[in-house]
Design an enzyme around this catalytic site. Sequence first.
Site, PDB file in Angstrom:
ATOM      1  N   THR A 178       0.863  -1.179   0.000  1.00  0.00           N
ATOM      2  CA  THR A 178       0.000   0.000   0.000  1.00  0.00           C
ATOM      3  C   THR A 178       0.896   1.224   0.000  1.00  0.00           C
ATOM      4  OG1 THR A 178      -1.780  -1.134   1.181  1.00  0.00           O
ATOM      5  CG2 THR A 178      -1.774   1.267   1.245  1.00  0.00           C
ATOM      6  N   LYS A 218      -7.614   1.166  -2.813  1.00  0.00           N
ATOM      7  CA  LYS A 218      -7.189   0.816  -1.453  1.00  0.00           C
ATOM      8  C   LYS A 218      -7.352   2.009  -0.515  1.00  0.00           C
ATOM      9  CE  LYS A 218      -5.441  -1.528   1.955  1.00  0.00           C
ATOM     10  NZ  LYS A 218      -4.106  -2.154   1.963  1.00  0.00           N
TER      11      LYS A 218
END
Length: 292
Positions: free
Chosen positions: A97, A172
Amino acid sequence: MAKCAFLGLGVMGFPMAGHLMAAGHDVTVYNRTGSKADDWVTRHGGKACPTPRDAAEGVEFVMACVGNDDDLRAICIGEGGAFDGMSKGAVFVDHTTVSAEVTREMAAAASERGIAYVDAPVSGGQAGAENGQLVVMCGGAQTDYDRAEPVIGAYAKACRRMGEVGAGQTTKMVNQICIAGLLQGLAEGLTLAQKAGLDGEAVIDVIQGGAAGSWQMVNRHKTMLAGDYDHGFAVDWMRKDLAICLKEGDALGAPLPVTALVDQFYKDVQAMGGGRWDTSSLMARLGKLADK
């Protein structure tokens, strides 16, 4: 079956790479702390390499799951980086991420070398990685995604292309924004239940099947009621993710007032010594405020 490299063997990468091996792929691993790579080989087979470049040589797919933007740059284009070892036409799949900015930067660097790039952050936490039940949100060219998706399937229960490069990371961000607000609401609700003298378990049993129900409610209420936070997705990592969300929100002109507020609540949890606590520890902060 494919020849793969996996870079980064933390709590997520270690089991994800194991699922690749169990699915029959030929897997080479790299980890900054070499002893962890050696442990992985002892458990799963395959081989370990001393640099990302060595691990990436001659493979079809390179998967990465590291810590942050700087870690990703280092394993991609730093000294001994994977891009210097990858063959033209190979696919780099980033499960970290990170910011959309570094994603675009690394995708451009890959393209210059004839390397395909798919950003593919995951959701599901350590348990999802261990059980091969991650949700993977991807960005990249359709042809590149189509090549990578069957390999990603070794550790995913769901995988979807959301658009061009960067779309996976943006999705995300949406995921983390929703989790942050939801957990604060759950923490406040459970705190009110306790203060009112209600049976917290009974409350959840009643409401989880209605409009308030969520994965966090089902899977975290017991530990929240018990004050147990030594598990799950760490507050430190959540703050890293929320910083990415807030920066992107500013860039896009998307107001994120609740996200900004909950980020500061997590800062309070860090000040309490809870940087490694699960994100559900927002309830511990409320408990501390109530005790004042």
